[in-house]
Design an enzyme around this catalytic site. Structure first.
Site, PDB file in Angstrom:
ATOM      1  N   SER A 171     100.685  51.441  49.289  1.00  0.00           N
ATOM      2  CA  SER A 171     100.032  50.154  49.525  1.00  0.00           C
ATOM      3  C   SER A 171     100.233  49.256  48.314  1.00  0.00           C
ATOM      4  CB  SER A 171      98.538  50.374  49.832  1.00  0.00           C
ATOM      5  OG  SER A 171      97.909  49.163  50.157  1.00  0.00           O
ATOM      6  N   THR A 172      99.165  48.886  47.609  1.00  0.00           N
ATOM      7  CA  THR A 172      99.279  47.979  46.465  1.00  0.00           C
ATOM      8  C   THR A 172     100.220  48.557  45.412  1.00  0.00           C
ATOM      9  OG1 THR A 172      96.983  47.358  46.857  1.00  0.00           O
ATOM     10  CG2 THR A 172      97.972  46.659  44.769  1.00  0.00           C
ATOM     11  N   HIS A 198     101.513  49.180  53.466  1.00  0.00           N
ATOM     12  CA  HIS A 198     100.550  48.200  53.969  1.00  0.00           C
ATOM     13  C   HIS A 198     101.048  46.789  53.693  1.00  0.00           C
ATOM     14  CE1 HIS A 198      97.146  51.394  53.358  1.00  0.00           C
ATOM     15  NE2 HIS A 198      97.854  51.607  54.450  1.00  0.00           N
ATOM     16  N   MET A 291      95.344  50.946  47.034  1.00  0.00           N
ATOM     17  CA  MET A 291      93.888  50.937  47.074  1.00  0.00           C
ATOM     18  C   MET A 291      93.371  51.788  48.230  1.00  0.00           C
ATOM     19  SD  MET A 291      92.743  46.999  46.243  1.00  0.00           S
ATOM     20  CE  MET A 291      93.868  46.188  47.378  1.00  0.00           C
ATOM     21  N   ASP A 294      93.561  55.653  52.499  1.00  0.00           N
ATOM     22  CA  ASP A 294      94.408  55.863  53.667  1.00  0.00           C
ATOM     23  C   ASP A 294      95.450  56.938  53.367  1.00  0.00           C
ATOM     24  OD1 ASP A 294      95.388  55.445  56.231  1.00  0.00           O
ATOM     25  OD2 ASP A 294      96.739  53.833  55.625  1.00  0.00           O
TER      26      ASP A 294
END
Length: 355
Positions: A171-172, A198, A291, A294
């Site tokens: 993600s991030t 993401h 973050m 997940d």
């Protein structure tokens, strides 16, 4: 208190972003700037913790400004992107350069409906501020070590015809991390690679094109119903979930738009759970920077099914040590690797010869 500098060439956008952020008790907007040159002067003067930075500006654009911010000040930067194809391509470039994250203006350079992304903006600014605050502690922090998962672990299937598949979630900070992993996978890797990053709709196509340009292995945005082949990386499209199913002796990709418990679409848990249902496959599950948590629940299902090796990115190389930390603390990870070593770790788990 997280001190933020807001940079946008539109006075209306500066005002809206400032009002959104100033309403959050953890955030203080200490100044605004109209272009990159003014932003650099304000950073020197005001010393913010986080910068929100419009990509398309006169005098000095967001890409050039970001490069200087990273080189000189090493601050986390949230890019504010447009939905145009050029804006998407520039956003991916900024993320690869080291931007912390990005948000998209819902309806063009001056978005009257900017309120739609208010919560995303606040969430990303707080995460960026916290990442900056933790930097001095990183060297002295006690590193997490993997606990051997109590469940099945990496056990070879009993049949000699077992095939292989690799699943990556991030993600991030993911686009930059993927740039250090995917191009280092061999083009003859004897497994398909499935990636959940993401991102909103449209940006994953730009990410796939960029990674394909940098890699020997083929990289593409996944398509619904297509057969997954060894030696190809499939990136889940933004706004859709990706599952992998068995269709005779082949793997096939299925895309849908179902809501998920994690609120992410694509969802790592969703993909990992589908991987747990693949029989006669050796699987590698990788959780990288991001973050939240997940991926943790999905990896639990993979371990229960067996025949899986689990890898997490280390705190040292993560932009945000959220998703990997969650899986490590849950005792689901076999190996913790610096991002520079993840490609080699994946390759070592995948047999070179087809059976």
């Amino acid at each position: 208190m997280i001190r933020v500098l807001v940079v946008d060439d539109s006075a209306f956008m500066r005002k809206m972003i400032t009002d959104f952020l100033a309403a959050e008790i953890q955030i203080e907007v200490i100044g605004t700037a109209r272009n990159g040159e003014e932003a650099l002067k304000k950073i020197e003067l005001l010393q913010p913790d986080v910068v929100t930075l419009d990509i398309e500006m006169p005098v000095m654009n967001g890409t050039d400004t970001l490069r200087k911010i990273i080189d000189i000040y090493k601050l986390p930067v949230i890019m504010v992107s447009s939905q145009t194809q050029q804006g998407k391509d520039r956003t991916i470039n900024c993320l690869e350069m080291g931007a912390f994250d990005f948000i998209t203006k819902p309806s063009g350079a001056i978005s009257l409906d900017l309120y739609k992304i208010k919560e995303q903006l606040i969430e990303r600014v707080i995460a960026a501020g916290l990442s900056q605050a933790k930097k001095p502690e990183a060297a002295s922090a006690e590193p997490l070590t993997p606990k051997r998962p109590a469940s099945a672990g990496f056990e070879k299937p009993k049949t000699k015809s077992a095939r292989q598949a690799v699943f990556i979630a991030t993600s991030t900070g993911g686009p930059r991390a993927l740039q250090k992993v995917i191009p280092n996978l061999p083009k003859d890797l004897n497994a398909p690679v499935f990636v959940v990053q993401h991102m909103p709709e449209g940006f994953t196509a730009s990410l796939a094109d960029r990674l394909n340009h940098l890699s020997d292995i083929q990289v593409k945005e996944a398509e619904n119903g297509e057969e997954a082949k060894a030696g190809c990386v499939y990136i889940a499209p933004g706004g859709k979930n990706m599952t992998v199913i068995q269709d005779g002796g082949r793997l096939r990709i299925v895309l849908d738009v179902h809501d998920t418990a994690s609120r992410h679409k694509p969802s790592a848990d969703y993909m990992f759970r589908s991987a747990s249902r693949l029989s006669d496959y050796e699987k590698v599950a990788v959780i990288m920077t991001g973050m939240g948590s997940d991926g943790t629940e999905g990896v639990k299902e993979m371990l229960k099914a067996g025949s899986v090796k689990t890898i997490a990115e280390s705190d040292e190389s993560c932009v945000v040590f959220g998703m990997p930390k969650s899986a490590i603390k849950a005792g689901l990870i076999h190996d913790i690797k610096h991002v520079e070593d993840i490609a080699a770790s994946i390759t070592s788990c995948v047999k070179k010869e087809r059976v």
